[in-house]
Scaffold this active site. Structure first.
Site, short mmCIF file in Angstrom:
data_model
loop_
_atom_site.label_atom_id
_atom_site.label_comp_id
_atom_site.label_asym_id
_atom_site.label_seq_id
_atom_site.Cartn_x
_atom_site.Cartn_y
_atom_site.Cartn_z
N ARG B 107 22.77 5.46 1.44
CA ARG B 107 23.74 4.52 0.92
C ARG B 107 23.80 4.63 -0.60
O ARG B 107 23.23 3.84 -1.31
CB ARG B 107 23.36 3.11 1.34
N HIS B 306 -3.32 9.70 13.61
CA HIS B 306 -4.11 10.78 13.02
C HIS B 306 -5.48 10.93 13.66
O HIS B 306 -5.87 12.02 14.08
CB HIS B 306 -4.31 10.54 11.52
N LYS B 404 -8.89 1.77 3.41
CA LYS B 404 -8.33 1.92 2.07
C LYS B 404 -9.34 1.42 1.05
O LYS B 404 -10.24 0.67 1.38
CB LYS B 404 -7.03 1.11 1.96
#
Lengths: 311, 552
Positions: B107, B306, B404
């Site tokens: 867009r 994964h 993380k």
């Protein structure tokens, strides 16, 4: 780091290699092949540089054999071996040993090289210049799985080409052939797209270009047509035309890296066909170490024993 | 006959009768060799054999046939940082066909030139290989941009006419891959529009493929729904799910390591292996991805795809051939044999990173990140214990963990062996000896480490762990291709070996759903300090089994 050894022997060089590795703290090495470069002093620098760059893809031990020319009779009788051992950052990702031979030992360089080969790893010999007439019979060539010559580096390439054809043994290869890979893959891709029978072929190149001759012979062998050779101003191969019933397939590279591809019934489009550096060529060579049968076929220019796939 | 090449050389007839490389000839186990692959790709259609191609000609690279790539969401991060540079790198390596076309859909009020400029900039910045004007020229000629929304019929009409125009002007032969680099909620819309405008119907003799990125749903039901939507438009064989880990050299090397060698397979089973640890650690936090991440969490984000894929490759039996179908069959068998621990509370752990110092930097905790509900129970760390219930692996736990803000960025598979059943040395000699291990380092510093005991030089008998290292990939060969290069090329070639199929996705959710369900019902995530190796609960989880995590 660099270790210089004067009037030395292979076993002293081996010791220096171990010492060098210890000193830089990486006693274990993951080298995959031994590369022997046989050259003269003049071409040594460029050849070593190319080999070191290629060693980033193929970590290797590089042995450079430089035959020193003696200028006096006294020098000629005086046989001597000097070595320069480079490890670590001075030698790409592997190790480099530059061997300089003086006098009689020059004729027995294989006795120096043999003990320095990596255990149980493939050996590749590369002659950047002055390749022997029969590489496989050369004492150094006989040590190797793969023997790389370069028809670009001779006075009369087309005669050299015939000599190579006559002396071909599995494992021989030539950088004039390696240089053709992008051309050949583009031609194959163009034919994938055109999907039609080729009835004529033309290779345009500068005069006496061995790559162009190999390309013409390859096309003849594969397409079963006579390939016309047209001499142009160059540089190297400038165009290939494949005639079909619907029109011509043309890859035209008048100059520079940008070529034009024309297919019958389609507007022409550009494609990149760069002349590659020696290190890229060497890296390609080292990717496969078994016999290059297609090179043999192109070299002999003979029709292959017909596989049924395109009858 | 040990080598695939020996087979195809000695038997040109056999090679010739399989023009589509359907996988039922030529590909023995040894078919790992490139020529078996080359054979499958070189031949575009059944009735046409290109005389310039020959299985013996191993220099000719795997060039994709005439084709184009349409990227939806081309302005996104993934597209700019990975896809467009990968396309350029492929072109630079001469692996794209002449006339390859790249269409962007987004867009933006862009012209083709504006699009080309954006691609140019991203290639300049992110491409792996050097920028060469002539390669760029070749690519730029085939770039088109279609501005529009996904529910904008006019834009899809324009896309349709661009595709037809490129077929005529560039010879793309009707072969297109549609890369949906858009959030999953737009998938239904986009594929419906593709169907509506006839873009998903391949003309005779050509193909249309869909490429989708994770997440493949957020549980079994949603994954099935997603598959239904996509398969309604594209044939399941023509849907390529990208798991970029599978494009990595090291991951492909797991199969070479296991099945091309003799020395690992005999010990690759419950008689010798004590347990397996599969780790994917990131040192970054969620960054700007709060909207995507919160409510999804690390288990869904990483373990479901994964880690379970890595586990399947590590644990699977030898496939009958190196083709997509056989690989799928073996991977599915493993995933179906996975058994969850009975007590999920004791054998799974989830956590959230807390504010702390990481690598010399003060970082915020997950709950303090922008856009995160301070009461969020989304996991940023997950560790699970799985069993593979088959003859080879019964009793060998597979520990999967991801997180993380851990110590450093690393992904590895560690196969930890049992201790020697008997030691002739006295216990002081082997006091410092750990368990033998084979570690496959997936990233960074791709390679493999073998750990074993060795005598310390000296007069006394003392045995200590040493490692033997094999390194390649990014540290060794600068020219080792990026995962996305390999995967995009495979999509264009139609080679599905490295792509998980929908059955695998659904099986993976069947494994993860009960764990997520348990977590939803019980407790809250443990807090762990950023920069370490996860919550102490995870250490306790292994300690219960008498084991400990490797420090990767």
């Amino acid at each position: 780091m660099k270790i210089d050894l004067t009037d030395t022997t292979a076993s002293k060089i081996n010791k220096a290699l171990v010492r060098g590795r210890r000193a830089i703290g990486t006693p274990a090495v993951g080298m995959v092949l031994t590369m022997v470069i046989v050259t003269d002093e003049e071409n040594a620098y460029d050849a070593i540089k190319a080999a070191e760059e290629a060693s980033r893809e193929h970590p290797s031990r590089t042995l450079v054999v430089i035959r020193r020319v003696a200028r006096t009779p006294r020098d000629r009788t005086n046989s001597r071996l000097d070595a320069e051992v480079r490890v670590g950052s001075d030698a790409g990702t592997g190790e480099t040993v530059v061997l300089r031979t003086y006098g009689d030992v020059s004729d027995h360089a294989d006795s120096v090289v043999l003990p320095l080969l990596l255990p149980d790893a493939p050996v590749v010999v590369w002659w950047p210049v002055d390749a022997p007439d029969t590489p496989v019979k050369d004492p150094l060539g006989a040590l190797a799985q793969r023997r790389i010559t370069d028809m670009y580096a001779v006075e009369t390439p087309l005669q050299a080409l015939d000599a190579r054809a006559a002396s071909y043994a599995p494992g021989d290869t030539d950088l004039a052939w390696t240089r053709l890979t992008p051309w050949r893959s583009m031609l194959a891709a163009a034919l994938d797209q055109a999907r039609t029978k080729v009835i004529s072929a033309t290779v345009e190149s500068e005069a006496q270009n061995p790559s162009a001759e190999l390309l013409a012979r390859w096309l003849e062998a594969r397409l079963q047509v006579k390939a016309e050779r047209v001499v142009t101003a160059g540089p190297v191969v400038t165009a290939v035309r494949l005639g079909t019933d619907n029109g011509e397939i043309v890859i035209d590279r008048p100059e520079g890296p940008l070529a034009t591809l024309t297919l019958p019934g389609q507007p022409s489009r550009t494609l990149a066909l760069k002349v590659r550096s020696t290190s890229e060529l060497i890296a390609e060579e080292l990717r496969r170490l078994d016999a290059d049968e297609m090179y043999a076929i192109a070299l002999r220019g003979e029709a292959t024993e017909e596989t049924p796939r395109h009858v | 006959m040990t080598k695939g090449e020996a087979l195809s050389d000695g038997n040109p007839q056999g090679a010739a009768t399989a023009p589509q490389g359907s996988g039922d000839t030529a590909v023995e186990p040894g078919g790992l060799t490139p020529e078996a692959l080359a054979e499958a790709l070189g031949v575009p259609a059944a009735d046409w054999d290109n005389p310039l191609r020959d299985p013996r000609d191993r220099r000719l690279p795997r060039i994709a046939g005439p084709s184009g790539l349409v990227i939806f969401g081309v302005t996104g991060d993934l597209s700019r940082k990975k896809l467009m540079p990968a396309v350029y790198d492929l072109a630079n390596r001469g692996l794209l066909p002449p006339g390859f076309s790249l269409l962007g859909f987004a867009r933006r009020e862009w012209e083709d030139q504006d699009f080309a400029q954006v691609v140019h900039d991203s290639v300049r910045e992110h491409a792996r290989t050097e920028f060469r004007e002539e390669v760029w020229q070749q690519l730029a000629d085939g770039m088109r941009f279609i501005p529009g929304d996904f529910d904008d019929d006019a834009a899809f009409k324009q896309l349709r006419s661009s595709v037809d125009e490129l077929d005529a002007s560039r010879g793309t032969s009707g072969n297109y891959a549609f890369y949906l680099s858009v959030p999953p909620k737009f998938f239904p819309k986009v594929v419906q529009q593709l169907k509506k405008h006839g873009l998903a119907d391949a003309p005779e003799g050509s193909w249309r493929r869909a490429v989708i990125e994770k997440p493949f749903g957020h549980d079994l039901a949603s994954a099935r729904e997603l598959n239904r939507i996509v398969h309604d438009v594209f044939d399941p064989d023509q849907v390529f799910r990208i798991d970029h880990y599978l494009g990595k050299e090291t991951v492909q090397n797991i199969l070479a390591l296991r099945f091309a060698n003799q020395m690992y397979e005999p010990v690759w089973n419950r008689s010798y292996v004590d347990h397996v640890q599969i780790t994917m650690a990131e040192d970054i936090g969620i960054g700007g991805r709060a909207g995507y991440y919160d409510g999804i969490g690390s288990a869904r984000d990483v373990i479901q795809n994964h880690l379970l894929q890595l586990m399947a490759l590590t644990a699977m039996e030898e496939p009958a051939a190196f083709d997509a179908e056989s690989l799928l069959a073996e991977k599915l068998k493993v995933l179906k044999a996975v058994k969850l621990p009975e007590n999920l509370g004791e054998h799974t752990v989830r956590g959230q990173y807390a504010a702390s110092w990481q690598g010399g930097e003060k970082v915020r905790g997950y709950l303090q990140e922008d856009g995160i509900d301070p009461r969020s129970t989304t996991d940023t760390y997950a560790a699970v214990k799985l069993q593979v219930d088959n003859r080879r692996w019964a009793g060998v736990p597979f520990y999967l963990r991801t997180g993380k803000r851990l110590g450093r960025r690393v992904t590895e598979i560690a196969v930890v062996f049992q201790r020697a059943p008997h030691s002739p040395f006295d216990s002081t000699a082997t006091a410092e000896l750990g368990a033998n291990a084979i570690v496959i380092r997936v990233q960074p510093d791709e390679g493999m480490t073998v750990r074993f005991g060795s005598k310390v030089p000296g007069t006394s008998m003392e045995i200590r762990d040493v490692t033997m290292d094999f390194a390649y990939g990014e540290s060794f060969t600068e020219s080792s291709p990026e995962a996305y290069e390999r995967l995009i090329l495979d999509v264009l070639l139609g080679d599905a070996n490295l792509f998980p199929r929908h059955q695998e996705v659904e099986e993976s959710w069947k494994i993860l759903d009960p764990i997520e369900g348990y977590w939803d019902a019980h407790g809250t995530p443990a807090q762990y300090p950023s920069g370490g190796w996860g919550p102490k609960e995870a250490d306790e989880m292994l300690a219960r089994d008498g084991r400990s995590w490797r420090r990767p």
